[in-house]
Write a protein that holds these residues in place. Sequence first.
Motif, mmCIF file in Angstrom:
data_model
loop_
_atom_site.group_PDB
_atom_site.id
_atom_site.type_symbol
_atom_site.label_atom_id
_atom_site.label_comp_id
_atom_site.label_asym_id
_atom_site.label_seq_id
_atom_site.Cartn_x
_atom_site.Cartn_y
_atom_site.Cartn_z
ATOM 1 N N CYS A 84 0.838 -1.202 0.000
ATOM 2 C CA CYS A 84 0.000 0.000 0.000
ATOM 3 C C CYS A 84 0.876 1.257 0.000
ATOM 4 O O CYS A 84 0.623 2.199 -0.743
ATOM 5 C CB CYS A 84 -0.895 -0.044 1.244
ATOM 6 S SG CYS A 84 -1.907 1.407 1.479
ATOM 7 N N LEU A 85 1.906 1.247 0.832
ATOM 8 C CA LEU A 85 2.802 2.393 0.954
ATOM 9 C C LEU A 85 3.501 2.696 -0.368
ATOM 10 O O LEU A 85 3.688 3.855 -0.725
ATOM 11 C CB LEU A 85 3.848 2.121 2.044
ATOM 12 C CG LEU A 85 4.851 3.241 2.336
ATOM 13 C CD1 LEU A 85 4.134 4.453 2.919
ATOM 14 C CD2 LEU A 85 5.914 2.762 3.301
ATOM 15 N N PHE A 122 -4.212 7.346 -3.922
ATOM 16 C CA PHE A 122 -5.289 6.347 -4.007
ATOM 17 C C PHE A 122 -5.229 5.623 -5.350
ATOM 18 O O PHE A 122 -5.338 4.400 -5.414
ATOM 19 C CB PHE A 122 -6.667 7.004 -3.826
ATOM 20 C CG PHE A 122 -7.092 7.102 -2.397
ATOM 21 C CD1 PHE A 122 -7.819 6.067 -1.803
ATOM 22 C CD2 PHE A 122 -6.786 8.211 -1.623
ATOM 23 C CE1 PHE A 122 -8.225 6.139 -0.479
ATOM 24 C CE2 PHE A 122 -7.181 8.293 -0.298
ATOM 25 C CZ PHE A 122 -7.897 7.253 0.278
ATOM 26 N N PHE A 123 -5.029 6.381 -6.431
ATOM 27 C CA PHE A 123 -4.997 5.787 -7.763
ATOM 28 C C PHE A 123 -3.904 4.721 -7.860
ATOM 29 O O PHE A 123 -4.156 3.592 -8.286
ATOM 30 C CB PHE A 123 -4.778 6.879 -8.830
ATOM 31 C CG PHE A 123 -4.572 6.312 -10.206
ATOM 32 C CD1 PHE A 123 -5.663 5.876 -10.957
ATOM 33 C CD2 PHE A 123 -3.299 6.188 -10.746
ATOM 34 C CE1 PHE A 123 -5.481 5.333 -12.226
ATOM 35 C CE2 PHE A 123 -3.105 5.644 -12.007
ATOM 36 C CZ PHE A 123 -4.205 5.215 -12.747
ATOM 37 N N PHE A 124 -2.682 5.076 -7.456
ATOM 38 C CA PHE A 124 -1.577 4.124 -7.575
ATOM 39 C C PHE A 124 -1.685 2.992 -6.547
ATOM 40 O O PHE A 124 -1.294 1.860 -6.823
ATOM 41 C CB PHE A 124 -0.221 4.833 -7.478
ATOM 42 C CG PHE A 124 0.165 5.525 -8.755
ATOM 43 C CD1 PHE A 124 0.684 4.808 -9.821
ATOM 44 C CD2 PHE A 124 -0.018 6.889 -8.909
ATOM 45 C CE1 PHE A 124 1.027 5.439 -11.020
ATOM 46 C CE2 PHE A 124 0.317 7.522 -10.096
ATOM 47 C CZ PHE A 124 0.839 6.800 -11.156
ATOM 48 N N GLY A 125 -2.227 3.294 -5.380
ATOM 49 C CA GLY A 125 -2.445 2.240 -4.377
ATOM 50 C C GLY A 125 -3.394 1.177 -4.910
ATOM 51 O O GLY A 125 -3.118 -0.024 -4.838
ATOM 52 N N ALA A 176 3.252 6.240 -2.036
ATOM 53 C CA ALA A 176 4.469 7.032 -2.213
ATOM 54 C C ALA A 176 4.615 7.490 -3.663
ATOM 55 O O ALA A 176 4.917 8.659 -3.925
ATOM 56 C CB ALA A 176 5.693 6.227 -1.783
ATOM 57 N N ILE A 177 4.381 6.570 -4.603
ATOM 58 C CA ILE A 177 4.458 6.925 -6.030
ATOM 59 C C ILE A 177 3.480 8.066 -6.324
ATOM 60 O O ILE A 177 3.836 9.074 -6.931
ATOM 61 C CB ILE A 177 4.148 5.705 -6.930
ATOM 62 C CG1 ILE A 177 5.255 4.659 -6.809
ATOM 63 C CG2 ILE A 177 3.965 6.136 -8.395
ATOM 64 C CD1 ILE A 177 4.895 3.308 -7.422
ATOM 65 N N GLY A 178 2.234 7.905 -5.881
ATOM 66 C CA GLY A 178 1.209 8.904 -6.141
ATOM 67 C C GLY A 178 1.495 10.243 -5.490
ATOM 68 O O GLY A 178 1.340 11.296 -6.112
ATOM 69 N N GLU A 179 1.929 10.207 -4.238
ATOM 70 C CA GLU A 179 2.185 11.466 -3.532
ATOM 71 C C GLU A 179 3.345 12.237 -4.124
ATOM 72 O O GLU A 179 3.256 13.448 -4.331
ATOM 73 C CB GLU A 179 2.450 11.193 -2.040
ATOM 74 C CG GLU A 179 1.161 10.959 -1.303
ATOM 75 C CD GLU A 179 1.310 11.156 0.183
ATOM 76 O OE1 GLU A 179 2.054 12.052 0.608
ATOM 77 O OE2 GLU A 179 0.651 10.415 0.912
ATOM 78 N N VAL A 180 4.443 11.535 -4.385
ATOM 79 C CA VAL A 180 5.610 12.224 -4.938
ATOM 80 C C VAL A 180 5.278 12.784 -6.318
ATOM 81 O O VAL A 180 5.590 13.939 -6.628
ATOM 82 C CB VAL A 180 6.848 11.286 -4.986
ATOM 83 C CG1 VAL A 180 7.987 11.926 -5.765
ATOM 84 C CG2 VAL A 180 7.297 10.945 -3.567
#
Length: 183
Positions: free
Chosen positions: A53-54, A87-90, A58-62
């Motif tokens: 999940c992280l 959320f999208f990448f998770g 992380a990918i999405g947030e960065v």
Amino acid sequence: MQHDAHAHHEHHQHGKHHEQHPHHEHGHAHGHGHAHGHGEVSWAMAAKATLHCLTGCAIGEVLGMIIGTALGWGNVPTMALAIVLAFFFGYALTLWAVMRAGVSLKAAIGVALAADTLSITVMEVVDNGVLLLVPGAMDAHLSDALFWGALAFAFLVAFVITTPVNKWMIGRGKGHAVVHQYH
């Protein structure tokens, strides 16, 4: 001894039934995800689910922060974009893993929503909350060590808090327990 062999045979047949009808899987997963011998959920399993999940978060947030910064957006819209992309990448990572197991897109979406919604929500609330609390973190630039240090610290805190949530969910046959049925 005879009884154990019979019980094992029934369990095997039961498992076969679900493989032939994956669309029934989602409806049954909540009630008996771990009734067939997983027993106690290990911290390692919960940590692996949280790390999965992280990674997506992380990918999405960065990516969201890079895009928001590049477009000259303020903190609020940048953070909103980062959360949406988290959320999208998770969800996307879970969809990819479940669809590799041969599950239809529609069923995979249901599994991803069931597995990751609470986990991603807790992670996002915690890590964005930490970023808001670290002095200067929201005003730091992508080139600043403070930004990356605060982000790493926020993800670490989110990981520590989200892991017990995932452990509890998997133990109840929810969350990533649903995903593990397709591995």
